[in-house]
Write a protein that holds these residues in place. Sequence first.
Motif, PDB file in Angstrom:
ATOM      1  N   GLU A 111      54.908  51.247  35.365  1.00 39.07           N
ATOM      2  CA  GLU A 111      55.546  50.087  34.739  1.00 39.07           C
ATOM      3  C   GLU A 111      54.908  48.816  35.270  1.00 39.07           C
ATOM      4  N   PRO A 112      54.267  48.092  34.420  1.00 35.80           N
ATOM      5  CA  PRO A 112      53.626  46.875  34.909  1.00 35.80           C
ATOM      6  C   PRO A 112      54.629  45.741  35.039  1.00 35.80           C
ATOM      7  N   ALA A 113      54.336  44.851  35.950  1.00 31.55           N
ATOM      8  CA  ALA A 113      55.120  43.627  35.989  1.00 31.55           C
ATOM      9  C   ALA A 113      54.666  42.789  34.804  1.00 31.55           C
ATOM     10  N   PRO A 114      55.492  41.847  34.366  1.00 30.48           N
ATOM     11  CA  PRO A 114      55.085  41.049  33.212  1.00 30.48           C
ATOM     12  C   PRO A 114      53.722  40.406  33.453  1.00 30.48           C
ATOM     13  N   GLY A 115      52.900  40.436  32.448  1.00 32.41           N
ATOM     14  CA  GLY A 115      51.613  39.769  32.553  1.00 32.41           C
ATOM     15  C   GLY A 115      50.567  40.546  33.340  1.00 32.41           C
ATOM     16  N   GLU A 116      50.855  41.794  33.707  1.00 37.01           N
ATOM     17  CA  GLU A 116      49.896  42.539  34.497  1.00 37.01           C
ATOM     18  C   GLU A 116      49.465  43.789  33.739  1.00 37.01           C
ATOM     19  N   THR A 117      48.189  44.152  33.875  1.00 37.00           N
ATOM     20  CA  THR A 117      47.760  45.390  33.226  1.00 37.00           C
ATOM     21  C   THR A 117      48.036  46.562  34.150  1.00 37.00           C
ATOM     22  N   ILE A 118      48.046  47.736  33.548  1.00 36.07           N
ATOM     23  CA  ILE A 118      48.328  48.920  34.336  1.00 36.07           C
ATOM     24  C   ILE A 118      47.021  49.459  34.858  1.00 36.07           C
ATOM     25  N   GLN A 119      46.759  49.232  36.105  1.00 38.28           N
ATOM     26  CA  GLN A 119      45.480  49.624  36.663  1.00 38.28           C
ATOM     27  C   GLN A 119      45.769  50.499  37.878  1.00 38.28           C
ATOM     28  N   VAL A 120      45.141  51.644  37.936  1.00 40.34           N
ATOM     29  CA  VAL A 120      45.415  52.558  39.040  1.00 40.34           C
ATOM     30  C   VAL A 120      44.097  52.918  39.704  1.00 40.34           C
ATOM     31  N   ARG A 121      44.067  52.834  41.011  1.00 35.57           N
ATOM     32  CA  ARG A 121      42.857  53.179  41.752  1.00 35.57           C
ATOM     33  C   ARG A 121      42.475  54.623  41.511  1.00 35.57           C
ATOM     34  N   GLU A 122      41.170  54.861  41.508  1.00 34.58           N
ATOM     35  CA  GLU A 122      40.697  56.207  41.239  1.00 34.58           C
ATOM     36  C   GLU A 122      41.286  57.237  42.213  1.00 34.58           C
ATOM     37  N   GLU A 123      41.304  56.908  43.503  1.00 32.90           N
ATOM     38  CA  GLU A 123      41.806  57.885  44.482  1.00 32.90           C
ATOM     39  C   GLU A 123      43.258  58.246  44.171  1.00 32.90           C
ATOM     40  N   LYS A 155      37.209  56.592  24.893  1.00 33.91           N
ATOM     41  CA  LYS A 155      37.876  55.286  24.822  1.00 33.91           C
ATOM     42  C   LYS A 155      39.389  55.381  25.040  1.00 33.91           C
ATOM     43  N   TRP A 156      39.820  56.442  25.706  1.00 33.75           N
ATOM     44  CA  TRP A 156      41.242  56.538  26.037  1.00 33.75           C
ATOM     45  C   TRP A 156      41.544  55.763  27.318  1.00 33.75           C
ATOM     46  N   LEU A 157      40.511  55.629  28.142  1.00 33.08           N
ATOM     47  CA  LEU A 157      40.667  54.916  29.407  1.00 33.08           C
ATOM     48  C   LEU A 157      39.584  53.858  29.523  1.00 33.08           C
ATOM     49  N   VAL A 158      39.873  52.846  30.324  1.00 28.02           N
ATOM     50  CA  VAL A 158      38.843  51.886  30.678  1.00 28.02           C
ATOM     51  C   VAL A 158      38.622  52.011  32.170  1.00 28.02           C
ATOM     52  N   ARG A 159      37.346  52.064  32.577  1.00 33.33           N
ATOM     53  CA  ARG A 159      37.038  52.109  34.003  1.00 33.33           C
ATOM     54  C   ARG A 159      36.696  50.698  34.446  1.00 33.33           C
ATOM     55  N   GLU A 160      37.256  50.280  35.569  1.00 31.35           N
ATOM     56  CA  GLU A 160      37.003  48.923  36.046  1.00 31.35           C
ATOM     57  C   GLU A 160      36.646  48.924  37.520  1.00 31.35           C
ATOM     58  N   ASP A 161      35.737  48.046  37.874  1.00 30.19           N
ATOM     59  CA  ASP A 161      35.428  47.862  39.287  1.00 30.19           C
ATOM     60  C   ASP A 161      36.469  46.932  39.876  1.00 30.19           C
ATOM     61  N   ILE A 162      37.004  47.309  41.007  1.00 32.14           N
ATOM     62  CA  ILE A 162      37.879  46.340  41.662  1.00 32.14           C
ATOM     63  C   ILE A 162      37.207  45.917  42.944  1.00 32.14           C
ATOM     64  N   SER A 163      37.137  44.634  43.124  1.00 33.91           N
ATOM     65  CA  SER A 163      36.449  44.140  44.307  1.00 33.91           C
ATOM     66  C   SER A 163      37.369  44.304  45.493  1.00 33.91           C
ATOM     67  N   ALA A 164      36.762  44.314  46.653  1.00 30.85           N
ATOM     68  CA  ALA A 164      37.545  44.473  47.877  1.00 30.85           C
ATOM     69  C   ALA A 164      38.468  43.289  48.092  1.00 30.85           C
ATOM     70  N   VAL A 165      38.160  42.177  47.438  1.00 27.79           N
ATOM     71  CA  VAL A 165      38.933  40.953  47.662  1.00 27.79           C
ATOM     72  C   VAL A 165      40.408  41.152  47.314  1.00 27.79           C
ATOM     73  N   ARG A 166      40.633  41.939  46.274  1.00 25.50           N
ATOM     74  CA  ARG A 166      42.008  42.163  45.862  1.00 25.50           C
ATOM     75  C   ARG A 166      42.843  42.784  46.966  1.00 25.50           C
ATOM     76  N   ASP A 167      42.176  43.568  47.811  1.00 21.43           N
ATOM     77  CA  ASP A 167      42.903  44.204  48.898  1.00 21.43           C
ATOM     78  C   ASP A 167      43.074  43.289  50.097  1.00 21.43           C
ATOM     79  N   ALA A 168      42.329  42.205  50.069  1.00 23.32           N
ATOM     80  CA  ALA A 168      42.209  41.427  51.286  1.00 23.32           C
ATOM     81  C   ALA A 168      43.556  40.883  51.764  1.00 23.32           C
ATOM     82  N   THR A 169      44.317  40.329  50.860  1.00 21.93           N
ATOM     83  CA  THR A 169      45.627  39.859  51.288  1.00 21.93           C
ATOM     84  C   THR A 169      46.691  40.528  50.445  1.00 21.93           C
ATOM     85  N   ARG A 170      47.699  40.941  51.114  1.00 20.08           N
ATOM     86  CA  ARG A 170      48.801  41.533  50.419  1.00 20.08           C
ATOM     87  C   ARG A 170      49.566  40.400  49.741  1.00 20.08           C
TER      88      ARG A 170
END
Length: 818
Positions: A153-165, A185-200
Amino acid sequence: MPEFCDVALPVPLDMAFTYRVPADATPVVGARVLVPFRQQRMTGVVVELHDRKPAVTIKSVLSVLDVAPVFDDPLLRLGRWIADYYLAPLGEVFRTMLPLNAEFKRGTAYRITAEGQMALHLAGMSGSSARSQRTPEEQAAEFRVLDYLAAQEPAPGETIQVREETLRSSTRVSKVVLTGMVRKKWLVREDISAVRDATRTVKIALLKSAAGKLNENQRKLIETLAASGGQVPLDTLQALEVPRTTLSTLVKRGLIEVMEEPAVFTISSSKPRPSRLELDFNLAQQAALNRLREAVEMRKFSGILLHGVTGSGKTAVYLAGMRAVLEAGRSAILLVPEIGLTPAVAADLHQIFGDEVAILHSALSDKERAQQWRRIKSGEARIVVGTRSAVFAPVADLALIIVDEEHDSSYKQEETPRYHARDIAVMRAKMADAVVVLGSATPSLESYFNAKKNKYVLVELPDRVEQRPLPEVEIIDMRQEFQETGHEQVISRKLAAEIKERFDRNEQVMVLLNRRGYSPLVLCRTCGKTLECQNCAIALTHHKREHKMVCHYCGYTAPVPKACVHCGSEYVYFLGTGSEKLEELLHGMFPQARVARLDRDTVRGHEDFERTLNALSDGELDLVVGTQMIAKGHDIHGVTLVGVVGADSALGMPDFRAAERTFQLLTQVAGRAGRGQIPGKVILQTYFQDHYAVQYTAHHDFAGFYEKELRFRSWMHYPPYSALANVLVRSNQLDQALQWSGTIGKWFEQTRHEGVRVLGPATAPIMRLKRDYRYHFVLKSPSREKLNATLRAMLDYAARQKIPRTQVIVDVDALWLM
Ligand SMILES: [Zn+2]
Ligand SMILES: [Zn+2]
């Protein structure tokens, strides 16, 4: 110059991998290198440099990541010992010991597309996949992925993105399947930069406007926001009994805005507390501190078991001991159980140790954890306080390790490597000629046994501070209560009366019920079946406020049934009582009282836990109900009554540690009563009133319990009288689980392993868990060497039989045999 290096990689294989050293940079042992491994690039730790040319062709190291070793010699040795003792791959051990993932984490994530949603929808209808050329297994795997992503369930305005692991471990699919789904085309693969993890970050809801017409649900949200000054964490709104769409509607209408803010582990803003070091030590505390300081000055290994009754002032002794170490220019580590490290504790520590303390708690982001690690490694912080993995903190000149509440099961890691931080602390102290202090009011059988055998020095704090008495314990036999009242009671007449008395006197109460949710069981009176989790052989628990049925093992949720899912009958009954229902019952009995609940549903982080405790401490609450969380080492003076409701249900479980766990829990929760001026009382409701765990708790007779329990363990050849390991064989295919456990069982039967008893294969007490069918063996031996040799030979055999290492789980010194 050595030509090759052996690298330990975090993969489930018991070996190091050889690579060619690059021409421009030679790594050092204990440093990290980036290497090609199968189709990936992976970070590993160099364990050896050599010139032995391997027979096979080898690849080169891609880059050397550290100039200086991240593991010094003692930590490398400790890592090897752990790999050996727990039969864990060395690379996986190193990964656990080193919190530097953030520095090199490049991630991939997946998102479901509209086409994917459609495919999921079609898969739900029969016959639609008839034209497909995929095997049923492939289809099932794809379905799991789509189903999993769609359920986020995404929060409003957020896409549903799940880490590969996360995605792969939750759905057990290979990368090939995911790639195929991306192609479709059922899924989209995206690179997530480490920056997103940098601050909670935390999501905050802001009230922008309250104009316009509102329905009831919408008003509820707006009013909640307005009541808290126009700004609350999004979690708070989501916890209200309002459909999720209500919030997104209000966001769309511009009445509420959702934004992200960096989360900070705020040092508690509650009123400053007197530093514990300013308190006068009683004689026993002073003697314990002297003992500890003398041991540290010897610069030789020694172990101290500090057995102090609840409220005897153990923490003050720890802190004074650590300050002495710091003044001598050396280092100390204090391990605390998971829930023990609240912002208030952190504030205390800062007050005492200033910038020289590093605090490692579970709310840190990977980046913050890495920063703390660097502070410790550089010598900037010489006092380390943290949960389980802080035992690996890279301090230099280690003088003292303290394990607070050493019996606490959160010290055992329940994934590879399955280490116990207390035992690692002892081994690390041994290797460093340091002192280890294990402290508890209810020491584990193992530690107490070691003290009796003079492996540790036993130091006792037999009295509470300021000579406050231990609480009086009264046992209520619930069978008799049933006979006298004619129906099943949750709260006995006596407990109700005692609670009322406390409220009349403006005193406070805690009630323990170690089971969360509203009702733990849904039963059909027509067909007799219960509602079970899809993934586990476990009954779903009814959570009333969330309108959900929840599996407490895998998190699976289902709607609350109106009719039986098996036969359609409307006669479904919700049975039993969890903490949520108990809270409601108490509200009903004492409508005037201010009641709060502490369990994993109401406590999401340390702040929640501390907020409730502060409210209790400040007299803003009259009663707190909760699970074992309320039993953990806090110190609230106004609580004069502790009620225990069904905390002994564990005694009915098939687990040789059940009595020990019950004794510890009952003693710990009883210890919350009467810590201030007024003596405390405990009402212990039980169906097992003759059980020795209950009786010895009531008499505060620690020694009596240990003697009795040790005799039982000795008869049954259980720890501490023998080394024990649990071997679990699992597969999501029943046939495979049976076949693999049969293969291993036959090997155990046909191979001689003197001095090792093997029980099994047997169905695991929880037969199916997280989609896996499970069988297990229990191995016991008076000789740890023989036990480990047998386990190692078994793993070799299983590997030759092509049973994946990840499906044969060896748990040395297992705490749970479930
Ligand atoms: Zn039924
Ligand atoms: Zn489940």
